[in-house]
Design a protein around this motif. Structure first.
Motif, PDB file in Angstrom:
ATOM      1  N   UNK A   1       0.854  -1.180   0.000  1.00  0.00           N
ATOM      2  CA  UNK A   1       0.000   0.000   0.000  1.00  0.00           C
ATOM      3  C   UNK A   1       0.895   1.237   0.000  1.00  0.00           C
ATOM      4  N   UNK A   2       0.704   2.142  -0.947  1.00  0.00           N
ATOM      5  CA  UNK A   2       1.566   3.333  -1.002  1.00  0.00           C
ATOM      6  C   UNK A   2       1.319   4.244   0.198  1.00  0.00           C
ATOM      7  N   UNK A   3       2.366   4.906   0.606  1.00  0.00           N
ATOM      8  CA  UNK A   3       2.229   5.852   1.711  1.00  0.00           C
ATOM      9  C   UNK A   3       1.963   7.241   1.152  1.00  0.00           C
ATOM     10  N   UNK A   4       1.247   8.015   1.908  1.00  0.00           N
ATOM     11  CA  UNK A   4       0.945   9.390   1.501  1.00  0.00           C
ATOM     12  C   UNK A   4       2.069  10.304   1.939  1.00  0.00           C
ATOM     13  N   UNK A   5       2.332  11.324   1.127  1.00  0.00           N
ATOM     14  CA  UNK A   5       3.331  12.290   1.575  1.00  0.00           C
ATOM     15  C   UNK A   5       2.804  13.044   2.793  1.00  0.00           C
ATOM     16  N   UNK A   6       3.694  13.519   3.636  1.00  0.00           N
ATOM     17  CA  UNK A   6       3.224  14.257   4.820  1.00  0.00           C
ATOM     18  C   UNK A   6       2.543  15.552   4.415  1.00  0.00           C
ATOM     19  N   UNK A   7       1.546  15.938   5.182  1.00  0.00           N
ATOM     20  CA  UNK A   7       0.879  17.225   4.944  1.00  0.00           C
ATOM     21  C   UNK A   7       1.824  18.338   5.345  1.00  0.00           C
ATOM     22  N   UNK A   8       1.779  19.428   4.622  1.00  0.00           N
ATOM     23  CA  UNK A   8       2.649  20.534   5.017  1.00  0.00           C
ATOM     24  C   UNK A   8       2.241  21.086   6.373  1.00  0.00           C
ATOM     25  N   UNK A   9       3.222  21.511   7.139  1.00  0.00           N
ATOM     26  CA  UNK A   9       2.922  22.142   8.424  1.00  0.00           C
ATOM     27  C   UNK A   9       2.447  23.556   8.164  1.00  0.00           C
ATOM     28  N   UNK A  10       1.317  23.884   8.743  1.00  0.00           N
ATOM     29  CA  UNK A  10       0.786  25.236   8.613  1.00  0.00           C
ATOM     30  C   UNK A  10       1.286  26.083   9.770  1.00  0.00           C
ATOM     31  N   UNK A  11       1.396  27.387   9.547  1.00  0.00           N
ATOM     32  CA  UNK A  11       1.753  28.259  10.668  1.00  0.00           C
ATOM     33  C   UNK A  11       0.678  28.154  11.751  1.00  0.00           C
ATOM     34  N   UNK A  12       1.018  28.470  12.984  1.00  0.00           N
ATOM     35  CA  UNK A  12       0.027  28.369  14.066  1.00  0.00           C
ATOM     36  C   UNK A  12      -1.133  29.327  13.859  1.00  0.00           C
ATOM     37  N   UNK A  13      -2.297  29.008  14.418  1.00  0.00           N
ATOM     38  CA  UNK A  13      -3.438  29.930  14.335  1.00  0.00           C
ATOM     39  C   UNK A  13      -3.033  31.312  14.850  1.00  0.00           C
ATOM     40  N   UNK A  14      -3.558  32.322  14.221  1.00  0.00           N
ATOM     41  CA  UNK A  14      -3.214  33.688  14.602  1.00  0.00           C
ATOM     42  C   UNK A  14      -2.071  34.258  13.782  1.00  0.00           C
ATOM     43  N   UNK A  15      -1.436  33.419  12.954  1.00  0.00           N
ATOM     44  CA  UNK A  15      -0.385  33.926  12.070  1.00  0.00           C
ATOM     45  C   UNK A  15      -1.016  34.869  11.056  1.00  0.00           C
ATOM     46  N   UNK A  16      -0.213  35.783  10.558  1.00  0.00           N
ATOM     47  CA  UNK A  16      -0.747  36.783   9.646  1.00  0.00           C
ATOM     48  C   UNK A  16       0.029  36.805   8.333  1.00  0.00           C
ATOM     49  N   UNK A  17      -0.610  37.353   7.322  1.00  0.00           N
ATOM     50  CA  UNK A  17       0.045  37.538   6.027  1.00  0.00           C
ATOM     51  C   UNK A  17       1.245  38.468   6.191  1.00  0.00           C
ATOM     52  N   UNK A  18       1.104  39.481   7.027  1.00  0.00           N
ATOM     53  CA  UNK A  18       2.206  40.423   7.252  1.00  0.00           C
ATOM     54  C   UNK A  18       3.437  39.713   7.818  1.00  0.00           C
ATOM     55  N   UNK A  19       3.236  38.705   8.666  1.00  0.00           N
ATOM     56  CA  UNK A  19       4.363  37.974   9.249  1.00  0.00           C
ATOM     57  C   UNK A  19       5.080  37.116   8.211  1.00  0.00           C
ATOM     58  N   UNK A  20       4.378  36.754   7.128  1.00  0.00           N
ATOM     59  CA  UNK A  20       4.984  35.934   6.065  1.00  0.00           C
ATOM     60  C   UNK A  20       5.761  36.785   5.065  1.00  0.00           C
ATOM     61  N   UNK A  21       5.568  38.092   5.107  1.00  0.00           N
ATOM     62  CA  UNK A  21       6.218  38.990   4.150  1.00  0.00           C
ATOM     63  C   UNK A  21       7.678  39.193   4.518  1.00  0.00           C
ATOM     64  N   UNK A  22       8.567  38.936   3.554  1.00  0.00           N
ATOM     65  CA  UNK A  22      10.005  39.045   3.783  1.00  0.00           C
ATOM     66  C   UNK A  22      10.540  40.412   3.380  1.00  0.00           C
TER      67      UNK A  22
END
Length: 85
Positions: free
Chosen positions: A1-22
């Motif tokens: 049985x094939x294994x599924x790739x891991x789900x990407x880790x999401x930032x914690x709740x409360x993270x913002x778009x501004x915090x992702x901006x480099x």
């Protein structure tokens, strides 16, 4: 049985778009150079939405969001691009 790739880790709740901006940098498009925000893909929270122009960087890929496109991060962490023109 094939294994599924891991789900990407999401930032914690409360993270913002501004915090992702480099940074903001000039990027060349058909319209010429446009100042474009640059986002760190791994820090984009679920539910984030933003228009192009933008650049989304991650360790193994770079996504260039042209003017007229919109990006959305779904609940599974997928980056969904849609044309808005």
């Amino acid at each position: 049985r094939p294994t599924r790739p891991p789900r990407p880790e999401l930032p914690p709740p409360g993270s913002t778009l501004a915090a992702a901006r480099k940074e903001t940098r000039p990027v060349y498009f058909a319209e010429g150079f446009l100042e474009s925000p640059v986002y760190e893909r791994t820090r984009l929270p679920a539910g984030a939405e933003f228009p192009g122009p933008a650049v989304i960087e991650q360790g193994d890929a770079t996504t260039v969001l042209e003017p007229g496109l919109r990006a959305r991060v779904d609940v599974a962490g997928n980056l969904v691009l849609e044309r808005v023109r």
